[in-house]
Motif scaffolding. Structure first.
Motif, PDB file in Angstrom:
ATOM      1  N   THR A 161       0.834  -1.213   0.000  1.00 33.64           N
ATOM      2  CA  THR A 161       0.000   0.000   0.000  1.00 33.64           C
ATOM      3  C   THR A 161       0.859   1.250   0.000  1.00 33.64           C
ATOM      4  OG1 THR A 161      -1.755  -1.151   1.214  1.00 33.64           O
ATOM      5  CG2 THR A 161      -1.822   1.251   1.229  1.00 33.64           C
ATOM      6  N   LEU A 162       1.906   1.260   0.817  1.00 33.22           N
ATOM      7  CA  LEU A 162       2.759   2.448   0.916  1.00 33.22           C
ATOM      8  C   LEU A 162       3.760   2.556  -0.237  1.00 33.22           C
ATOM      9  CD1 LEU A 162       3.430   2.624   4.753  1.00 33.22           C
ATOM     10  CD2 LEU A 162       1.753   3.865   3.398  1.00 33.22           C
ATOM     11  N   SER A 163       3.796   1.571  -1.129  1.00 33.19           N
ATOM     12  CA  SER A 163       4.697   1.667  -2.290  1.00 33.19           C
ATOM     13  C   SER A 163       4.121   2.585  -3.371  1.00 33.19           C
ATOM     14  CB  SER A 163       4.946   0.271  -2.872  1.00 33.19           C
ATOM     15  OG  SER A 163       3.752  -0.265  -3.448  1.00 33.19           O
ATOM     16  N   PRO A 180      -7.748  -0.318   2.158  1.00 36.01           N
ATOM     17  CA  PRO A 180      -8.689   0.036   1.086  1.00 36.01           C
ATOM     18  C   PRO A 180      -8.981   1.533   1.012  1.00 36.01           C
ATOM     19  CG  PRO A 180      -9.490  -1.863   2.323  1.00 36.01           C
ATOM     20  CD  PRO A 180      -8.327  -1.303   3.089  1.00 36.01           C
ATOM     21  N   VAL A 181      -9.014   2.198   2.157  1.00 30.42           N
ATOM     22  CA  VAL A 181      -9.288   3.640   2.180  1.00 30.42           C
ATOM     23  C   VAL A 181      -8.099   4.413   1.634  1.00 30.42           C
ATOM     24  CG1 VAL A 181      -9.915   5.594   3.647  1.00 30.42           C
ATOM     25  CG2 VAL A 181     -10.804   3.320   4.158  1.00 30.42           C
ATOM     26  N   GLU A 194      -5.305  -4.395  -6.011  1.00 35.60           N
ATOM     27  CA  GLU A 194      -6.637  -4.655  -5.463  1.00 35.60           C
ATOM     28  C   GLU A 194      -7.058  -6.097  -5.723  1.00 35.60           C
ATOM     29  OE1 GLU A 194      -9.561  -1.824  -6.653  1.00 35.60           O
ATOM     30  OE2 GLU A 194      -8.361  -0.102  -6.011  1.00 35.60           O
ATOM     31  N   PHE A 195      -6.658  -6.646  -6.875  1.00 42.61           N
ATOM     32  CA  PHE A 195      -6.962  -8.049  -7.169  1.00 42.61           C
ATOM     33  C   PHE A 195      -6.203  -8.970  -6.213  1.00 42.61           C
ATOM     34  CE2 PHE A 195      -5.942 -12.027  -9.419  1.00 42.61           C
ATOM     35  CZ  PHE A 195      -7.229 -12.498  -9.628  1.00 42.61           C
ATOM     36  N   VAL A 196      -4.921  -8.652  -6.003  1.00 40.50           N
ATOM     37  CA  VAL A 196      -4.126  -9.458  -5.063  1.00 40.50           C
ATOM     38  C   VAL A 196      -4.715  -9.358  -3.656  1.00 40.50           C
ATOM     39  CG1 VAL A 196      -1.861  -9.684  -3.964  1.00 40.50           C
ATOM     40  CG2 VAL A 196      -2.018  -9.292  -6.431  1.00 40.50           C
TER      41      VAL A 196
END
Length: 330
Positions: A161-163, A180-181, A194-196
């Motif tokens: 997420t942070l990447s 998700p947010v 999101e798929f992963v």
């Protein structure tokens, strides 16, 4: 505005605003959080102190209480500080750490609930082989595996997420950092991630839930064949409490993590997140204590013991006071 995630932080808009009605809600949330911490701490203490509760079932329950205490302690103090002090910023590292801890605890709880359902299956369907099929060694492995799988999921999702680079502002319409947010602020293509993440949710949510439902399906079939009414009542009391916890936890988690992105609403997400990060941890010790005679008996025993010690201390103080008064007269 291109905001690199390496240097910039985020602003958490929070759950409440500065109206009087929201102040009342804030006090209510703090009360619920405090009750959650006290209730889970009390359950941990009872399990630790009472030797009758030194069984695999209650050891797994103690791990559930520990996870719930850590979850509330991770979310609520920061939310309260932001609301009271008006400083809603959080660093990128702090946001990543919150995602990691949150997913470690939530993911760990998924597998822990599955382990608890297996324990109930063995206790009810295979009681004569319980010590073999649910040994302490296996119990410890299941507990450690739950923490490990949760930590692996948390580390992977926090790092991924942070990447991303975040170029859609730095305001998060939430009261804590949730993957998700946070993805709503990413400026790159997040479809692959999101798929992963969806696959991870299937593994972390639906696989344990399938095991839980299978275990309780077998338990139900066994209970219906029991001739003893008392045994049926005891089995239903134990299992109904566990199923209530499962329904509350998995229902909210599936709502947050497995809905399509197009159907997401910030307000709905905040309400459901508040429910399973603050309310559910408070309900867990209540459900298990009210539906479990062994826990209730242990609580009565310790309350009576504390009352007896208090009475003895009061009598000693009265005796010492009387002696001192007599010495003064002499």
């Amino acid at each position: 505005m291109d905001m690199g995630n390496a240097t910039a932080g985020f602003i958490l808009l929070g759950l409440f605003n500065n109206t009087r009605a929201h102040l009342v809600l804030f006090v209510l949330v703090l009360t619920v959080a405090l009750n959650s911490i006290v209730g889970n701490a009390l359950l941990l203490l009872l399990i630790h102190q009472d030797r009758r509760l030194h069984t695999p079932m209650y050891f797994l329950l103690s791990q559930l209480s520990l996870m719930d205490m850590m979850l509330v302690s991770t979310i609520v103090p920061q939310m309260a500080a932001h609301y009271l002090m008006g400083k809603k910023s959080i660093s990128t590292a702090g946001c990543g750490f919150q995602i990691f801890i949150f997913l470690t605890l939530e993911g760990g709880e998924c597998f822990l609930l599955a382990a608890m359902s297996y324990d109930r299956y063995v206790a009810i369907c295979r009681p004569l082989r319980y010590s073999v099929l649910m040994s302490w060694q296996l119990c410890l492995r299941l507990s450690f595996g739950s923490w490990l799988l949760g930590a692996a999921d948390g580390a992977m999702q926090a790092a991924a997420t942070l990447s991303f680079q975040f170029c859609r502002g730095n305001e998060i319409d939430h009261f804590f950092c949730e993957a998700p947010v946070l993805l709503r602020l990413a400026c790159g293509n997040t479809a692959a991630f999101e798929f992963v993440m969806y696959i991870c949710c299937v593994l972390m949510l639906l696989v344990p839930l399938s095991l839980i439902l299978t275990s309780y399906g077998l338990i139900l079939a066994t209970v219906l064949r029991m001739r003893s009414v008392e045994a049926c009542k005891k089995a239903f009391a134990t299992c109904s409490s566990h199923l209530a916890v499962v329904a509350l936890f998995f229902g909210a988690a599936i709502f947050i993590y497995m809905r399509p992105t197009s159907s997401r609403s910030a307000n709905h997400d905040k309400i459901v997140s508040a429910f399973y990060t603050i309310v559910t941890p408070m309900l867990n010790p209540l459900i298990y204590s009210l539906r479990n005679n062994e826990v209730k008996d242990s609580l009565r025993k310790h309350v009576a013991h504390c009352a007896l010690l208090t009475r003895k201390d009061a009598l000693v103080c009265l005796d010492l006071g009387g002696c001192a008064k007599r010495k003064g007269i002499q």
